[in-house]
Design a protein around this motif. Sequence first.
Motif, PDB file in Angstrom:
ATOM      1  N   ASN A 239       0.643  -1.168   0.087  1.00 26.86           N
ATOM      2  CA  ASN A 239       0.087   0.166   0.147  1.00 26.86           C
ATOM      3  C   ASN A 239       0.814   1.217   0.062  1.00 26.86           C
ATOM      4  N   PHE A 240       1.514   1.605  -1.257  1.00 26.91           N
ATOM      5  CA  PHE A 240       2.491   2.554  -1.264  1.00 26.91           C
ATOM      6  C   PHE A 240       2.013   4.107  -1.219  1.00 26.91           C
ATOM      7  N   GLU A 241       0.905   4.407  -1.404  1.00 24.45           N
ATOM      8  CA  GLU A 241       0.117   5.676  -1.246  1.00 24.45           C
ATOM      9  C   GLU A 241       0.185   5.960   0.344  1.00 24.45           C
ATOM     10  N   ALA A 242      -0.550   4.918   1.033  1.00 27.16           N
ATOM     11  CA  ALA A 242      -0.681   4.886   2.566  1.00 27.16           C
ATOM     12  C   ALA A 242       0.616   5.186   3.120  1.00 27.16           C
ATOM     13  N   ALA A 243       1.596   4.239   2.820  1.00 29.25           N
ATOM     14  CA  ALA A 243       3.019   4.327   3.337  1.00 29.25           C
ATOM     15  C   ALA A 243       3.660   5.784   3.229  1.00 29.25           C
ATOM     16  N   TYR A 244       3.408   6.474   1.961  1.00 32.95           N
ATOM     17  CA  TYR A 244       4.010   7.715   1.887  1.00 32.95           C
ATOM     18  C   TYR A 244       3.591   8.600   2.651  1.00 32.95           C
ATOM     19  N   GLU A 245       1.973   8.667   2.853  1.00 32.46           N
ATOM     20  CA  GLU A 245       1.515   9.527   3.797  1.00 32.46           C
ATOM     21  C   GLU A 245       1.829   9.515   5.189  1.00 32.46           C
ATOM     22  N   LEU A 246       2.184   8.189   5.542  1.00 35.69           N
ATOM     23  CA  LEU A 246       2.674   7.787   6.939  1.00 35.69           C
ATOM     24  C   LEU A 246       4.140   8.295   7.112  1.00 35.69           C
ATOM     25  N   TYR A 247       4.960   8.191   6.279  1.00 33.50           N
ATOM     26  CA  TYR A 247       6.146   8.714   6.480  1.00 33.50           C
ATOM     27  C   TYR A 247       6.164   9.950   6.394  1.00 33.50           C
ATOM     28  N   SER A 248       5.418  10.703   5.776  1.00 36.53           N
ATOM     29  CA  SER A 248       5.210  12.096   5.702  1.00 36.53           C
ATOM     30  C   SER A 248       4.777  12.647   6.770  1.00 36.53           C
ATOM     31  N   GLU A 249       4.023  11.883   7.737  1.00 30.33           N
ATOM     32  CA  GLU A 249       3.567  12.435   9.025  1.00 30.33           C
ATOM     33  C   GLU A 249       4.316  12.388   9.798  1.00 30.33           C
ATOM     34  N   ALA A 250       5.102  11.325  10.011  1.00 38.08           N
ATOM     35  CA  ALA A 250       6.343  10.748  10.665  1.00 38.08           C
ATOM     36  C   ALA A 250       7.270  12.168  10.891  1.00 38.08           C
ATOM     37  N   LEU A 251       7.706  12.484   9.788  1.00 33.41           N
ATOM     38  CA  LEU A 251       8.429  13.593   9.545  1.00 33.41           C
ATOM     39  C   LEU A 251       8.145  15.118  10.380  1.00 33.41           C
ATOM     40  N   THR A 252       6.945  15.010  10.574  1.00 32.89           N
ATOM     41  CA  THR A 252       6.369  16.300  11.001  1.00 32.89           C
ATOM     42  C   THR A 252       6.620  16.110  12.762  1.00 32.89           C
ATOM     43  N   ILE A 253       6.932  14.889  13.354  1.00 36.75           N
ATOM     44  CA  ILE A 253       6.777  14.763  14.809  1.00 36.75           C
ATOM     45  C   ILE A 253       8.019  15.317  15.480  1.00 36.75           C
ATOM     46  N   ASP A 254       9.148  15.414  15.096  1.00 36.33           N
ATOM     47  CA  ASP A 254      10.403  16.001  15.576  1.00 36.33           C
ATOM     48  C   ASP A 254      11.313  16.304  14.648  1.00 36.33           C
ATOM     49  N   PRO A 255      11.624  17.555  14.026  1.00 36.94           N
ATOM     50  CA  PRO A 255      12.593  17.828  13.114  1.00 36.94           C
ATOM     51  C   PRO A 255      13.729  17.880  13.610  1.00 36.94           C
ATOM     52  N   ASN A 256      14.117  17.620  15.026  1.00 36.24           N
ATOM     53  CA  ASN A 256      15.349  17.669  15.564  1.00 36.24           C
ATOM     54  C   ASN A 256      15.884  16.373  15.595  1.00 36.24           C
ATOM     55  N   ASN A 257      15.061  15.491  15.396  1.00 36.12           N
ATOM     56  CA  ASN A 257      15.682  13.953  15.397  1.00 36.12           C
ATOM     57  C   ASN A 257      16.286  13.899  14.149  1.00 36.12           C
ATOM     58  N   ILE A 258      17.578  14.186  13.926  1.00 36.20           N
ATOM     59  CA  ILE A 258      18.102  13.930  12.333  1.00 36.20           C
ATOM     60  C   ILE A 258      18.365  12.614  12.062  1.00 36.20           C
ATOM     61  N   LYS A 259      18.690  11.788  12.961  1.00 39.74           N
ATOM     62  CA  LYS A 259      19.040  10.173  12.254  1.00 39.74           C
ATOM     63  C   LYS A 259      17.737   9.530  11.850  1.00 39.74           C
ATOM     64  N   LEU A 291      21.044  15.652   6.100  1.00 43.22           N
ATOM     65  CA  LEU A 291      20.890  15.388   7.375  1.00 43.22           C
ATOM     66  C   LEU A 291      21.988  14.372   8.016  1.00 43.22           C
ATOM     67  N   ASP A 292      22.160  13.609   7.105  1.00 39.43           N
ATOM     68  CA  ASP A 292      23.207  12.533   7.515  1.00 39.43           C
ATOM     69  C   ASP A 292      24.113  12.501   6.220  1.00 39.43           C
ATOM     70  N   GLU A 293      25.562  12.740   6.228  1.00 41.74           N
ATOM     71  CA  GLU A 293      26.072  12.636   4.988  1.00 41.74           C
ATOM     72  C   GLU A 293      26.967  11.340   4.726  1.00 41.74           C
ATOM     73  N   THR A 294      26.774  10.411   5.864  1.00 38.45           N
ATOM     74  CA  THR A 294      27.308   9.007   6.002  1.00 38.45           C
ATOM     75  C   THR A 294      26.164   7.911   5.701  1.00 38.45           C
TER      76      THR A 294
END
Length: 462
Positions: A239-259, A291-294
């Motif tokens: 379910n790629f469309e749903a996965a895309y949205e869920l990862y997008s939502e996860a990215l809004t939770i804490d912008p300071n968590n770089i890794k 965010l992580d050059e390595t």
Amino acid sequence: TTAVRGPAHPQSREAEGFKEQGNAFYVKKDYAEAFNYYTKAIDMCPRNPSYYGNRAATLMMLCRYREALEDAQQAVRLDGNFVKGHLREGKCHLSLGNAMAARRCFQKVLELELENGQAQQECLCSLKVVFCMDRALESAPACHKFKILKAECLALLGRYPEAQSVASDILRMDSTNADALYVRGLCLYYEDCIDKAVQFFVQALRMAPDHDKARLACRDAKALKAKKEEGNKAFKDGNFEAAYELYSEALTIDPNNIKTNAKLYCNRATVGSKLKKLDQAIEDCTKAIKLDETYIKAYLRRAQCYMDTELYEEAVRDYEKVYQTEKTKEHKHLLKTAQLELKKSKRKDYYKILGVEKNATEDEIKKAYRKRALLHHPDRHSGASPELQKEEEKKFKEVGEAFSVLSDPKKKSRYDSGQDLEDDGMNMGDFDANNIFKAFFGGPGGFSFEASGPGNFFFQFG
């Protein structure tokens, strides 16, 4: 009401002039004269916080800390968001031996910078706080409060081993110290060890149920973990469309968590490539790398997206970076494949000329040649302008050249493998497109164009 730091009306221009003169004397280390001019600026404009802040800095250089403290406090009363004011107030408290008041000021500095989202300023202020805490610890080496604040700043700076070390030292002496448990959890959280981080946050909350920082960090850690796992499950289920949205939502939770965010961007890029959103996938990989050059996986994903969009030079660059970091057989093979495709992309694309896919069958290649050869045949354009006739003649020749290679198994094999056809004496400049055309359509007289009116043609076979 927040005061304005710059001149608000014409009469304050004079005050600004006094401030600039004060700055000049401060740079020259003539602090007495700087003090006089900052005082004149304050007399002219008594509600400007930066004037008090500057005079406080000057008084500190003159070791007049009590007066400096008054000016710093007045500055932050006029503007509660004046970071330098809070920082100077904290330094004054430290110099006067009031450690708890200093800690409150430095904590306010951190909170303000986090709220404003100014990462560079936050880093600078955290460094200042670490410096101040080190000076304070020279006088009070056993003070846990100073150690904790230093450890928290080190964590915010990404210096996790140092922060862990400070927190661990405290926990060895006091295993129930909620602040130290929180800092240990914070380091693990920022290193993407979320499960372990939650354990430390929970422990901190057991020791101190009203520990707001541990509570908020625990909430964010659990939310981030849950949302990421939801995205992973949706991806595995196709379910790629749903996965895309869920990862997008996860990215809004804490912008300071770089890794963690780097991994989320890479995950979203993987989904984006499945959804054929290749430009978006490349952009997400680039964000992950920023965010992580390595982060090797992000380079590999971006390189594959570059390959899929035929941006071979960019793909080679990414694969070279990967191979320099991890010299594995697989990475070497990927690099060589990209280099080969880059080489092939710089010659004529015979498949593109005929308008067929690279896996086209023999019949599909013949049909494509028939269509393109008839479309660009010079006789069809005999009434066109000289420029157009020349262009169509060039295309007709290219179509014949493409067909002569792709219809010959040996030539096609060499072409597909990236080898130069000229290496075997196959000089593509020597062949005659008309001969190929005649041979294909059955020899002389086998085909001709006839005009049925201006611009209209039909063909007949003999």
